[in-house]
Scaffold this motif. Structure first.
Motif, PDB file in Angstrom:
ATOM      1  N   GLY A  20      29.007  38.913  33.658  1.00  0.00           N
ATOM      2  CA  GLY A  20      28.791  38.788  35.095  1.00  0.00           C
ATOM      3  C   GLY A  20      29.449  39.812  35.973  1.00  0.00           C
ATOM      4  O   GLY A  20      30.018  39.460  37.009  1.00  0.00           O
ATOM      5  N   THR A  22      29.549  43.144  38.515  1.00  0.00           N
ATOM      6  CA  THR A  22      28.819  44.061  39.399  1.00  0.00           C
ATOM      7  C   THR A  22      29.690  45.273  39.732  1.00  0.00           C
ATOM      8  O   THR A  22      29.418  45.990  40.688  1.00  0.00           O
ATOM      9  CB  THR A  22      28.420  43.342  40.697  1.00  0.00           C
ATOM     10  OG1 THR A  22      29.600  42.831  41.347  1.00  0.00           O
ATOM     11  CG2 THR A  22      27.459  42.192  40.412  1.00  0.00           C
ATOM     12  N   GLU A  80      31.444  31.271  33.363  1.00  0.00           N
ATOM     13  CA  GLU A  80      30.294  31.369  34.247  1.00  0.00           C
ATOM     14  C   GLU A  80      30.253  32.774  34.847  1.00  0.00           C
ATOM     15  O   GLU A  80      31.273  33.292  35.299  1.00  0.00           O
ATOM     16  CB  GLU A  80      30.393  30.335  35.369  1.00  0.00           C
ATOM     17  CG  GLU A  80      30.303  28.893  34.889  1.00  0.00           C
ATOM     18  CD  GLU A  80      28.916  28.559  34.356  1.00  0.00           C
ATOM     19  OE1 GLU A  80      28.822  27.668  33.496  1.00  0.00           O
ATOM     20  OE2 GLU A  80      27.943  29.213  34.799  1.00  0.00           O
ATOM     21  N   GLU A  82      29.375  33.805  37.628  1.00  0.00           N
ATOM     22  CA  GLU A  82      29.767  33.891  39.034  1.00  0.00           C
ATOM     23  C   GLU A  82      31.261  34.077  39.213  1.00  0.00           C
ATOM     24  O   GLU A  82      31.714  34.612  40.234  1.00  0.00           O
ATOM     25  CB  GLU A  82      29.326  32.616  39.774  1.00  0.00           C
ATOM     26  CG  GLU A  82      27.815  32.459  39.935  1.00  0.00           C
ATOM     27  CD  GLU A  82      27.137  32.055  38.647  1.00  0.00           C
ATOM     28  OE1 GLU A  82      25.907  32.241  38.530  1.00  0.00           O
ATOM     29  OE2 GLU A  82      27.853  31.549  37.746  1.00  0.00           O
ATOM     30  N   ARG A  85      32.357  37.789  39.261  1.00  0.00           N
ATOM     31  CA  ARG A  85      31.744  38.408  40.436  1.00  0.00           C
ATOM     32  C   ARG A  85      32.518  38.036  41.693  1.00  0.00           C
ATOM     33  O   ARG A  85      32.778  38.881  42.557  1.00  0.00           O
ATOM     34  CB  ARG A  85      30.286  37.962  40.576  1.00  0.00           C
ATOM     35  CG  ARG A  85      29.365  38.471  39.472  1.00  0.00           C
ATOM     36  CD  ARG A  85      27.912  38.271  39.854  1.00  0.00           C
ATOM     37  NE  ARG A  85      27.022  38.574  38.727  1.00  0.00           N
ATOM     38  CZ  ARG A  85      26.289  37.693  38.093  1.00  0.00           C
ATOM     39  NH1 ARG A  85      26.308  36.418  38.474  1.00  0.00           N
ATOM     40  NH2 ARG A  85      25.511  38.056  37.092  1.00  0.00           N
ATOM     41  N   ALA A  86      32.904  36.755  41.797  1.00  0.00           N
ATOM     42  CA  ALA A  86      33.658  36.300  42.956  1.00  0.00           C
ATOM     43  C   ALA A  86      35.041  36.955  43.011  1.00  0.00           C
ATOM     44  O   ALA A  86      35.572  37.240  44.090  1.00  0.00           O
ATOM     45  CB  ALA A  86      33.792  34.776  42.935  1.00  0.00           C
TER      46      ALA A  86
END
Length: 503
Positions: A20, A22, A80, A82, A85-86
């Motif tokens: 995950g 970016t 997860e 996310e 990414r968070a």
């Protein structure tokens, strides 16, 4: 210093997976932070190793505090996508079978020793390590790879048996001794266990006793560590051998990183030469290549099951060893391994490379004509064209431009014919249509006459007819194709080429 993308790619070969992210993978990494559960506070670094952190949430929080671009965790937990990414970090999850010491060795070797390894200096001295282990266990030591080739050996030489002497001199275990080990289940044990194994003496093979331990990174067997001994090692020495094997594994991982960085730099420079660099002489100097008398070898290797596996193996074999010890310089570009090397040893080098690859691979290769460093782009095209001849002629042997230039020329002309009206719609095509419509044999007659350089007797012998038959057919051919002048030497040459091109 190394870029984030490069570190992710290399750690991926040891079972790490990216989750995950970016993050900008061109980010340069300059520092490493290692979590210390005893000391308060979080160290700052571009790469954060979450050693001893109990949960993934804690690891992400500590990575943020460390201002890290990459977080490495060692867990079976499935995060997860996310979450990283968070947190704004790239997350690499490493399998528990890979130890933190091995991960740290690779990371530190890349991030902190990148400049050193790119210059070609290895970060570890295996020979010195072999001497250290030999002194601790009290016997001569050899470090071997998966194929029983010697990577390093101790200088301690007391009680050396003939098998060890032959192994060191030949740089690999003799075939008869290796067969003995296979029969005794030594390699099966190394594949399954990290515990030392005692191999009894075999006087008929010139072999005293041996103890061996697997050198492993995670689940991957990198090689083996051997010590000469007349009886099984006691508990303390067995532990030294096992710990020594782990240390060897760490050195080999860092050595692999060094070789990988060297391959990257070499590959980029070779691509510059093949694509045409304005300062090709300077690039060749960086690679240690001469400026003249060069060839380009193009090689493809495939299997039905895994199309890229054979290609990657061929590239690894072509670039094995430090740059100064190799005759060629290679790159992996698309689905082809290109190697630039001096013209003289090109064929022998290619033969040795092919021999070293597994027999089930489908291997095709092309060798360019001899060229100067400025002409290497043309050499690459020639090697590609020789490679393409495998498909059209079904040959499995390497195709060299020197012996196949005429086939290359005809291949070029076939490509030209496919894109234009001439010679695809010239007199030869019209004669072929006439033969098909009227059952005549004008095309074979004209070809035999042209190949006989206008000698009716020779053409008649080829076709097994009377030479007057040849003369009569030639008159009819001239009448069937208005404007065709068989007395014109340029038309005769063009038609002969057209026949060769169109088959």
């Amino acid at each position: 210093m190394v870029k984030l993308d490069r570190l992710i790619t290399i750690l991926g070969t040891y079972g790490a997976r990216l989750v995950g992210s970016t993050a900008d993978r061109t980010t340069e990494l300059h520092s490493v932070a290692l979590h210390d559960p005893v000391r308060p506070g979080t160290p700052v670094g571009d790469v954060f190793l979450a050693v001893g952190v109990p949960t993934l949430a804690d690891a992400l929080r500590l990575a943020q505090e460390a201002q890290a671009a990459l977080l490495i965790v060692r867990t079976t937990e499935i995060p997860e996508p996310e979450l990283p990414r968070a947190a704004g970090v790239a997350l690499l999850v490493v399998e528990p079978s890979v130890s933190w010491s091995q991960v740290a060795g690779v990371v530190y070797g890349l991030v902190l020793e990148g400049r050193e390894t790119e210059a070609g200096r290895g970060p570890a001295d295996l020979s010195a390590l072999a001497d250290t282990i030999a002194a601790a266990v009290g016997g001569p030591v050899t470090i071997e790879d998966q194929l029983s080739r010697v990577m390093a050996y101790s200088t301690q030489q007391h009680e050396v048996d003939p098998a060890r002497q032959d192994t060191i001199l030949g740089r690999r275990v003799p075939d008869a001794v290796r067969t003995l080990f296979e029969r005794q289940g030594v390699f099966t044990h190394l594949a399954r266990s990290d515990e030392p194994l005692y191999v009894p003496a075999s006087p008929e093979h010139g072999l005293h006793g041996r103890s061996v331990a697997a050198v492993r990174a995670g689940r991957e067997l990198l090689g083996s560590l051997w010590v000469s001994c007349t009886a099984p090692l006691d508990e303390d020495k067995a532990r030294i051998l096992t710990d020594g094997a782990r240390t060897v594994a760490l050195h080999l991982l860092r050595w692999r990183v060094s070789a990988d960085l060297e391959r990257q730099v070499e590959s980029e420079l070779v691509i510059q030469l093949l694509e045409g660099d304005p300062d090709a002489t300077a690039v060749a100097g960086k690679l240690g290549l001469p400026t003249s008398g060069l060839r380009v070898v193009a090689l493809q290797a495939h299997t039905d099951a895994e199309r890229n596996a054979g290609l990657l193996l061929a590239f690894e074999r072509a670039t094995t060893g430090f740059g100064w010890s190799r005759v060629g310089r290679s790159t992996l570009f698309g689905n082809t391994v290109y190697t630039v090397l001096p013209a003289g040893p090109a064929a022998d080098w290619l033969r040795r490379l092919v021999t070293s690859l597994p027999g089930h691979l489908r291997i095709v290769a092309g060798i360019s004509a001899e060229c100067d460093v400025a002409d290497l782009p043309a050499g690459r095209r020639e090697s590609d064209e020789c490679l393409a001849l495998h498909e059209s002629h079904g040959s499995t042997d390497a195709v060299c431009y020197d012996e196949s230039w005429h086939r290359v020329l005809l291949q070029r002309l076939r490509s030209a014919a496919a894109t234009g009206r001439i010679p695809a719609r010239g007199p030869v095509a019209r004669l072929a249509e006439h033969d098909a419509a009227h059952g005549t044999g004008y095309v074979p007659t004209l070809r035999a006459w042209l190949e006989a350089q206008g000698d009716p007797a020779a053409a008649a012998a080829t076709l097994r007819v009377h030479q007057n038959t040849i003369r009569n057919r030639l008159r009819r051919i001239s009448a069937a194709v208005p404007g065709l002048d068989l007395a014109d030497p340029e038309q005769r040459l063009a038609m002969l080429i057209a026949m060769a091109v169109l088959g």
